[in-house]
Write an enzyme that holds these catalytic residues in place. Structure first.
Site, PDB file in Angstrom:
ATOM      1  N   GLU A   1       0.799  -1.464  -0.079  1.00 40.20           N
ATOM      2  CA  GLU A   1      -0.055  -0.081   0.060  1.00 40.20           C
ATOM      3  C   GLU A   1       0.818   1.323   0.159  1.00 40.20           C
ATOM      4  O   GLU A   1       0.514   2.393   0.838  1.00 40.20           O
ATOM      5  CB  GLU A   1      -0.926   0.026   1.098  1.00 40.20           C
ATOM      6  CG  GLU A   1      -2.080  -1.297   1.238  1.00 40.20           C
ATOM      7  CD  GLU A   1      -2.834  -1.378   2.420  1.00 40.20           C
ATOM      8  OE1 GLU A   1      -2.695  -0.386   3.347  1.00 40.20           O
ATOM      9  OE2 GLU A   1      -3.340  -2.278   2.626  1.00 40.20           O
TER      10      GLU A   1
ATOM     11  N   ASP B   1     -12.247 -10.262  -0.101  1.00 39.63           N
ATOM     12  CA  ASP B   1     -13.501 -10.285   0.496  1.00 39.63           C
ATOM     13  C   ASP B   1     -14.686  -9.394  -0.391  1.00 39.63           C
ATOM     14  O   ASP B   1     -14.158  -8.614  -1.118  1.00 39.63           O
ATOM     15  CB  ASP B   1     -13.493  -9.963   2.088  1.00 39.63           C
ATOM     16  CG  ASP B   1     -12.993  -8.930   2.462  1.00 39.63           C
ATOM     17  OD1 ASP B   1     -12.695  -7.893   1.561  1.00 39.63           O
ATOM     18  OD2 ASP B   1     -12.154  -8.711   3.560  1.00 39.63           O
TER      19      ASP B   1
ATOM     20  N   ASN C   1       1.900  -5.254  -3.152  1.00 35.61           N
ATOM     21  CA  ASN C   1       0.539  -5.650  -2.845  1.00 35.61           C
ATOM     22  C   ASN C   1      -0.053  -4.287  -2.466  1.00 35.61           C
ATOM     23  O   ASN C   1       0.277  -3.454  -1.864  1.00 35.61           O
ATOM     24  CB  ASN C   1       0.588  -6.650  -1.317  1.00 35.61           C
ATOM     25  CG  ASN C   1      -0.803  -7.034  -1.255  1.00 35.61           C
ATOM     26  OD1 ASN C   1      -1.375  -7.663  -2.055  1.00 35.61           O
ATOM     27  ND2 ASN C   1      -1.407  -6.993   0.232  1.00 35.61           N
TER      28      ASN C   1
ATOM     29  N   HIS D   1     -10.341  -6.092  -1.796  1.00 32.36           N
ATOM     30  CA  HIS D   1     -11.431  -6.051  -0.767  1.00 32.36           C
ATOM     31  C   HIS D   1     -12.478  -5.059  -1.525  1.00 32.36           C
ATOM     32  O   HIS D   1     -12.470  -4.076  -1.546  1.00 32.36           O
ATOM     33  CB  HIS D   1     -10.882  -5.150   0.390  1.00 32.36           C
ATOM     34  CG  HIS D   1      -9.792  -5.820   1.217  1.00 32.36           C
ATOM     35  ND1 HIS D   1     -10.235  -6.718   2.045  1.00 32.36           N
ATOM     36  CD2 HIS D   1      -8.405  -5.697   1.445  1.00 32.36           C
ATOM     37  CE1 HIS D   1      -9.197  -7.430   2.558  1.00 32.36           C
ATOM     38  NE2 HIS D   1      -7.990  -6.592   2.394  1.00 32.36           N
TER      39      HIS D   1
ATOM     40  N   GLU E   1      -6.256 -10.569  -0.661  1.00 36.47           N
ATOM     41  CA  GLU E   1      -7.036 -10.502   0.439  1.00 36.47           C
ATOM     42  C   GLU E   1      -8.481 -10.431   0.402  1.00 36.47           C
ATOM     43  O   GLU E   1      -9.272  -9.549   0.813  1.00 36.47           O
ATOM     44  CB  GLU E   1      -6.915  -9.077   1.082  1.00 36.47           C
ATOM     45  CG  GLU E   1      -5.209  -8.999   1.422  1.00 36.47           C
ATOM     46  CD  GLU E   1      -4.749  -7.769   2.155  1.00 36.47           C
ATOM     47  OE1 GLU E   1      -5.466  -7.335   2.865  1.00 36.47           O
ATOM     48  OE2 GLU E   1      -3.255  -7.483   1.963  1.00 36.47           O
TER      49      GLU E   1
HETATM   50  O1  G3I Z   1      -4.379  -7.825  19.311  1.00 34.44           O
HETATM   51  C1  G3I Z   1      -5.085  -6.421  19.697  1.00 34.44           C
HETATM   52  C2  G3I Z   1      -5.666  -6.620  20.992  1.00 34.44           C
HETATM   53  O2  G3I Z   1      -4.887  -6.925  22.191  1.00 34.44           O
HETATM   54  C3  G3I Z   1      -6.474  -5.568  21.350  1.00 34.44           C
HETATM   55  O3  G3I Z   1      -7.367  -5.584  22.608  1.00 34.44           O
HETATM   56  C4  G3I Z   1      -7.422  -4.689  20.592  1.00 34.44           C
HETATM   57  C5  G3I Z   1      -7.805  -3.424  20.827  1.00 34.44           C
HETATM   58  O4  G3I Z   1      -8.271  -2.667  19.478  1.00 34.44           O
HETATM   59  O5  G3I Z   1      -6.680  -4.626  19.274  1.00 34.44           O
HETATM   60  C6  G3I Z   1      -6.070  -6.004  18.925  1.00 34.44           C
HETATM   61  O6  G3I Z   1      -5.166  -5.589  17.675  1.00 34.44           O
HETATM   62  C7  G3I Z   1      -5.944  -5.668  16.591  1.00 34.44           C
HETATM   63  C8  G3I Z   1      -5.640  -6.329  15.463  1.00 34.44           C
HETATM   64  O7  G3I Z   1      -6.187  -6.136  14.146  1.00 34.44           O
HETATM   65  C9  G3I Z   1      -5.453  -7.985  15.681  1.00 34.44           C
HETATM   66  O8  G3I Z   1      -6.923  -8.168  15.988  1.00 34.44           O
HETATM   67  C10 G3I Z   1      -5.756  -4.161  16.014  1.00 34.44           C
HETATM   68  O9  G3I Z   1      -6.589  -3.037  17.060  1.00 34.44           O
HETATM   69  C11 G3I Z   1      -6.607  -3.977  14.739  1.00 34.44           C
HETATM   70  O10 G3I Z   1      -6.168  -2.390  14.282  1.00 34.44           O
HETATM   71  C12 G3I Z   1      -6.088  -4.982  13.769  1.00 34.44           C
HETATM   72  O11 G3I Z   1      -6.517  -4.732  12.418  1.00 34.44           O
HETATM   73  C13 G3I Z   1      -6.269  -5.486  11.328  1.00 34.44           C
HETATM   74  C14 G3I Z   1      -5.706  -4.372  10.334  1.00 34.44           C
HETATM   75  O12 G3I Z   1      -5.127  -4.961   9.207  1.00 34.44           O
HETATM   76  C15 G3I Z   1      -4.693  -3.092  10.762  1.00 34.44           C
HETATM   77  O13 G3I Z   1      -4.816  -2.401   9.838  1.00 34.44           O
HETATM   78  C16 G3I Z   1      -6.871  -6.511  10.732  1.00 34.44           C
HETATM   79  O14 G3I Z   1      -7.051  -7.474  11.741  1.00 34.44           O
HETATM   80  C17 G3I Z   1      -6.373  -6.993   9.480  1.00 34.44           C
HETATM   81  O15 G3I Z   1      -7.336  -7.750   8.950  1.00 34.44           O
HETATM   82  C18 G3I Z   1      -5.974  -5.728   8.492  1.00 34.44           C
HETATM   83  O16 G3I Z   1      -5.414  -6.428   7.468  1.00 34.44           O
HETATM   84  C19 G3I Z   1      -5.033  -5.575   6.338  1.00 34.44           C
HETATM   85  C20 G3I Z   1      -3.896  -6.114   5.606  1.00 34.44           C
HETATM   86  O17 G3I Z   1      -2.871  -6.500   6.310  1.00 34.44           O
HETATM   87  C21 G3I Z   1      -3.208  -5.144   4.666  1.00 34.44           C
HETATM   88  N1  G3I Z   1      -4.738  -4.889   3.702  1.00 34.44           N
HETATM   89  C22 G3I Z   1      -5.711  -4.322   4.280  1.00 34.44           C
HETATM   90  C23 G3I Z   1      -6.337  -5.262   5.466  1.00 34.44           C
HETATM   91  C24 G3I Z   1      -7.307  -4.791   5.818  1.00 34.44           C
HETATM   92  O18 G3I Z   1      -7.036  -3.545   6.622  1.00 34.44           O
END
Ligand code: G3I
Length: 339
Positions: A143, A249, A183, A219, A247
């Protein structure tokens, strides 16, 4: 004897028609979460039986894998890699360089250009070397462009001129056999972003920088324009690089309507897009088919529910109870017809 052979043959055919992975010649993957893999039997079963490739949804990103300047944490990434090895899946690495999910110590880092380059090179090469021979390909840079096609401001863009090319070079040095991807998301609907990506590929190739693939995150949602999607796929294929729907969906409730009902109409619109993507992907030359990866397994696990706080979203092929949705068998029927 002949009857047994015939019955075995028939059961093989029946199985082949039952599983999506068997109706395609390319890899079918999903991103996974190690906690769900170990705690949720239905999730684990689908990962084990339905897929041929895996990506870590979060656990190979900088924030999680490199939590302190002098410490890497490979525990959760290793768990996924061990599961992939034990169940015969190809592991895809995501992601080495991103503006998001960067640990605080990197954000606070102070140094000249050389110091920043040393930091990033050390990060990339330590991670890639750790997984050398276990991870087939990497999203090296994720990105980097915004929708108008300009370079996204980030720690890396701010401190390291030409950081994209350097990152690919460093990753290649660490594992010359890995397939290296750029990507990104939203190429459909943002022609300037797509053009910036094509320009990047041309530039890297002209300088013999090793880039081997393009990740189209996909996405998308039910309102995404079909022709724009087809165009960006065609343009990606024309580069000659491997193409990964990395990715996938298909959101059905992109405006987060709280009254949304996932009815037959919504399901059918979503199904059409899944079919379009698989059909188009099937037509890509086999040597460019790195695979299709869904972004997690069931609707319940999707980032769209958690990250966007969109409870009424149903973007994947398995429902909240880990049952196959109608699109699953529709895809198999379509692909069997195409084969
Ligand atoms: O693990 C912590 C947890 O301990 C905490 O309590 C909680 C509170 O917010 O957060 C948890 O972490 C989260 C993490 O996912 C694991 O679930 C983060 O807040 C959250 O921001 C994070 O989101 C991820 C996101 O990337 C971050 O930008 C998504 O799961 C993940 O699916 C997403 O994936 C991205 C790809 O890497 C790149 N392309 C876009 C895609 C969707 O955004």
């Amino acid at each position: 004897m002949k009857l047994i052979v015939l019955l075995l043959g028939l059961s093989t055919i029946a199985n082949a028609q039952n599983l999506l992975k068997d109706a395609i010649a390319f890899r079918l993957g999903a991103s996974v979460n190690p906690r769900l893999l170990s705690e949720n039997e239905a999730y684990n079963d689908i990962a084990k039986n339905e897929l041929t490739g895996l990506t870590a949804e979060n656990h190979m990103k900088m924030m999680l894998i490199h939590p302190a300047a002098d410490r890497f944490d490979f525990v959760k990434g290793d768990e996924i890699v061990a599961f992939a090895a034990a169940t015969g899946k190809r592991m895809h690495g995501h992601t080495l360089v991103w503006h998001n999910q960067v640990p605080q110590w990197m954000k606070d880092f102070q140094g000249d250009q050389k110091a920043w380059e040393d930091l990033l090179k050390n990060h990339i090469q330590t991670v890639v070397e750790h997984y050398k021979g276990k991870v087939a390909g990497w999203d090296v840079v994720n990105e980097s462009f915004i929708d108008d096609g300009s370079l996204r401001p980030s720690l890396w863009a701010d401190h390291i001129p030409d950081y994209i090319a350097k990152s690919f070079q460093w990753a290649h040095e660490a594992d010359p056999k890995a397939t290296l991807f750029y990507n990104d998301y939203g190429q459909d609907g943002h022609p300037k972003k797509m053009q910036a990506i094509l320009n990047l590929v041309a530039d890297l190739k002209s300088r013999q920088i090793p880039i081997h693939g393009l990740g189209l995150q996909m996405h998308i949602n039910v309102d995404s324009k079909r022709t724009e999607i087809e165009n960006v796929i065609a343009q990606s294929v024309q580069t000659g690089l491997a193409v990964h729907f990395s990715e996938l969906d298909v959101a059905v409730n992109p405006k987060n309507n709280p009254e949304f009902v996932y009815d037959e109409k919504a399901s059918a619109a979503q199904m059409e897009l899944f079919k379009l993507l698989f059909k188009t992907y099937q037509s890509i030359p086999a040597k460019q088919q790195y695979g299709i990866t869904f972004w997690n397994i069931s609707d319940k696990d999707s980032w769209l529910r958690g990250y966007f706080k969109r409870p009424k979203e149903f973007p994947l092929l398995f429902d909240d109870n880990y049952n196959k949705k109608p699109a699953y068998s529709e895809l198999i029927n379509l692909l069997n017809k195409l084969n």
